[in-house]
Design a protein around this motif. Structure first.
Motif, PDB file in Angstrom:
ATOM      1  N   PRO A  28       0.857  -1.195   0.174  1.00 34.92           N
ATOM      2  CA  PRO A  28      -0.101   0.059  -0.050  1.00 34.92           C
ATOM      3  C   PRO A  28       0.870   1.408  -0.010  1.00 34.92           C
ATOM      4  O   PRO A  28       2.066   1.382   0.446  1.00 34.92           O
ATOM      5  CB  PRO A  28      -0.782  -0.170   1.320  1.00 34.92           C
ATOM      6  N   GLU A  29       0.493   2.345  -0.519  1.00 34.56           N
ATOM      7  CA  GLU A  29       1.125   3.527  -0.866  1.00 34.56           C
ATOM      8  C   GLU A  29       1.672   4.072   0.482  1.00 34.56           C
ATOM      9  O   GLU A  29       2.768   4.702   0.580  1.00 34.56           O
ATOM     10  CB  GLU A  29       0.465   4.408  -1.635  1.00 34.56           C
ATOM     11  N   ASP A  30       0.889   4.139   1.505  1.00 33.90           N
ATOM     12  CA  ASP A  30       1.177   4.863   2.796  1.00 33.90           C
ATOM     13  C   ASP A  30       2.232   4.029   3.285  1.00 33.90           C
ATOM     14  O   ASP A  30       3.223   4.649   4.058  1.00 33.90           O
ATOM     15  CB  ASP A  30       0.160   4.810   3.912  1.00 33.90           C
ATOM     16  N   ILE A  31       2.483   2.779   3.028  1.00 33.11           N
ATOM     17  CA  ILE A  31       3.657   1.977   3.530  1.00 33.11           C
ATOM     18  C   ILE A  31       4.839   2.108   2.801  1.00 33.11           C
ATOM     19  O   ILE A  31       5.788   2.239   3.020  1.00 33.11           O
ATOM     20  CB  ILE A  31       3.226   0.531   3.641  1.00 33.11           C
ATOM     21  N   SER A  34       7.019   5.147   3.490  1.00 28.76           N
ATOM     22  CA  SER A  34       7.829   5.162   4.424  1.00 28.76           C
ATOM     23  C   SER A  34       9.152   4.186   4.414  1.00 28.76           C
ATOM     24  O   SER A  34       9.853   4.322   5.363  1.00 28.76           O
ATOM     25  CB  SER A  34       6.873   4.465   5.793  1.00 28.76           C
ATOM     26  N   LEU A  35       8.919   3.496   3.416  1.00 24.11           N
ATOM     27  CA  LEU A  35      10.234   2.826   3.265  1.00 24.11           C
ATOM     28  C   LEU A  35      11.514   3.498   2.761  1.00 24.11           C
ATOM     29  O   LEU A  35      11.383   4.509   2.314  1.00 24.11           O
ATOM     30  CB  LEU A  35      10.301   1.485   2.067  1.00 24.11           C
ATOM     31  N   LEU A  36      12.760   3.046   3.221  1.00 26.04           N
ATOM     32  CA  LEU A  36      14.043   3.688   2.589  1.00 26.04           C
ATOM     33  C   LEU A  36      13.951   3.720   1.283  1.00 26.04           C
ATOM     34  O   LEU A  36      13.519   2.551   0.666  1.00 26.04           O
ATOM     35  CB  LEU A  36      15.247   3.056   3.436  1.00 26.04           C
ATOM     36  N   GLY A  38      15.362   2.889  -2.269  1.00 23.31           N
ATOM     37  CA  GLY A  38      16.173   1.734  -2.905  1.00 23.31           C
ATOM     38  C   GLY A  38      16.190   0.391  -2.082  1.00 23.31           C
ATOM     39  O   GLY A  38      16.796  -0.359  -2.465  1.00 23.31           O
ATOM     40  N   VAL A  39      15.359   0.272  -0.979  1.00 27.72           N
ATOM     41  CA  VAL A  39      15.071  -1.165  -0.520  1.00 27.72           C
ATOM     42  C   VAL A  39      14.663  -2.119  -1.308  1.00 27.72           C
ATOM     43  O   VAL A  39      13.882  -2.078  -2.222  1.00 27.72           O
ATOM     44  CB  VAL A  39      14.277  -1.212   0.806  1.00 27.72           C
ATOM     45  N   CYS A  40      15.164  -3.402  -1.126  1.00 26.02           N
ATOM     46  CA  CYS A  40      14.752  -4.409  -2.056  1.00 26.02           C
ATOM     47  C   CYS A  40      13.744  -5.497  -1.396  1.00 26.02           C
ATOM     48  O   CYS A  40      14.158  -6.038  -0.164  1.00 26.02           O
ATOM     49  CB  CYS A  40      16.068  -5.350  -2.289  1.00 26.02           C
ATOM     50  N   LEU A  41      12.630  -5.754  -1.809  1.00 21.88           N
ATOM     51  CA  LEU A  41      11.564  -6.607  -1.100  1.00 21.88           C
ATOM     52  C   LEU A  41      11.982  -8.063  -1.881  1.00 21.88           C
ATOM     53  O   LEU A  41      11.037  -8.443  -2.532  1.00 21.88           O
ATOM     54  CB  LEU A  41      10.432  -6.175  -1.297  1.00 21.88           C
ATOM     55  N   SER A 104      13.711   4.321  10.848  1.00 24.90           N
ATOM     56  CA  SER A 104      13.641   4.387  12.264  1.00 24.90           C
ATOM     57  C   SER A 104      12.601   3.129  12.568  1.00 24.90           C
ATOM     58  O   SER A 104      11.977   2.895  11.946  1.00 24.90           O
ATOM     59  CB  SER A 104      13.103   5.479  13.167  1.00 24.90           C
ATOM     60  N   PRO A 105      12.753   2.417  13.779  1.00 19.40           N
ATOM     61  CA  PRO A 105      11.927   0.975  13.996  1.00 19.40           C
ATOM     62  C   PRO A 105      10.483   1.644  13.925  1.00 19.40           C
ATOM     63  O   PRO A 105      10.186   2.642  14.451  1.00 19.40           O
ATOM     64  CB  PRO A 105      12.371   0.700  15.284  1.00 19.40           C
TER      65      PRO A 105
END
Length: 268
Positions: A28-31, A34-36, A38-41, A104-105
């Motif tokens: 979802p866009e709101d999540i 919030s990701l850094l 370039g993160v790789c899922l 941040s966590p």
């Protein structure tokens, strides 16, 4: 809008429920925001709904999660840790290779929000499918289907890992039948090297011996492409390998007692 799909919800042709909890890619866009950057899922169960589409096509009740496991992991217990190793957390703070996802966590409120919005409805739907199936059959097989590229600690380099949590979630006969069917198709198979996550254990505890829960993990190189896989997101596959794997898996599943008498030409 539902974040999962149920196929053949009211079809009772087989005493089987298929569960695909880690094949989703939607964030979802709101999540996502919030990701850094370039993160790789990575380490998603890529392309499994397409690989196993012969199962719902022949009438199997199937639930498919469309959300990425990085939103919330449907295969973790609710009382799991809020921080730390992804194998023990319901919402990950890092990807499965240990790279940070957030600056941040995440706090408890955000974790609980995802559980309420996404995790609970999925499990309510899966529980309902099993409960309804048990009204028709005395025993129901829950097949929890996954794929992998990271080797498990005790597993070596087998093609397929099966688990009934060392006899806790199904009979040995059920596990042995699937093992032998897959071996007959040329796969190397190991049992209970990876014990599996929450789903098979939870529904065995909930319904007792009327649910036979088996987890299956298929190596990427056996259906996506015969190459090295690292920390990456996948968008393509070797179609010849993919179709060959689909046919072999179809033949293997058709050998199981719950599918006896089915014409494999109908399972398209």
């Amino acid at each position: 809008m539902k974040h999962y799909t149920v196929l053949n919800e009211n079809v009772y042709q087989f005493p089987v429920v298929i569960d695909l909890p880690h094949s989703g890619t939607i964030v979802p866009e709101d999540i996502r925001s919030s990701l850094l950057g370039g993160v790789c899922l990575s380490n998603t169960d890529w392309f499994l709904p397409e690989l196993y589409d012969f199962l719902p096509a022949m009438g199997c009740t199937t639930i498919i999660n469309h959300l990425s496991r990085y939103v919330v992991d449907m295969n973790r217990p609710l009382n799991s840790a809020r921080h730390g190793d992804y194998r023990k957390t319901v919402v990950y703070q890092e990807n499965t290779q240990g790279s940070r996802l957030y600056s941040s966590p995440l706090d408890e409120n955000e974790i609980n929000r995802r559980v309420d919005l996404y995790y609970d409805p999925y499990h309510q739907a899966l529980e309902k499918l099993l409960r309804e199936k048990l009204k028709v059959y005395p025993l129901v097989l829950l097949l929890d289907l996954h794929s992998f590229f990271l080797d498990f600690g005790d597993g070596g380099n087998q093609d397929i890992y099966l688990s009934n949590r060392r006899g806790v979630t199904s009979s040995e006969q059920t596990l042995y039948g699937l093992h032998e069917s897959l071996t007959a198709q040329g796969y190397s198979v190991i049992d209970n090297a990876n014990l599996g996550g929450h789903i098979i254990n939870h529904y065995r505890e909930l319904f007792g011996e009327r649910i036979e829960g088996v987890m299956m993990e298929l190596r990427y190189t056996k259906y996506i492409a015969d190459r090295y896989f690292g920390e990456e997101e996948l968008t393509d596959r070797n179609e010849m390998l993919f179709q060959s794997a689909k046919q072999k898996l179809k033949e293997a599943f058709m050998r199981l007692p719950c599918f006896q008498g089915v014409n494999t030409k109908q399972a398209k």
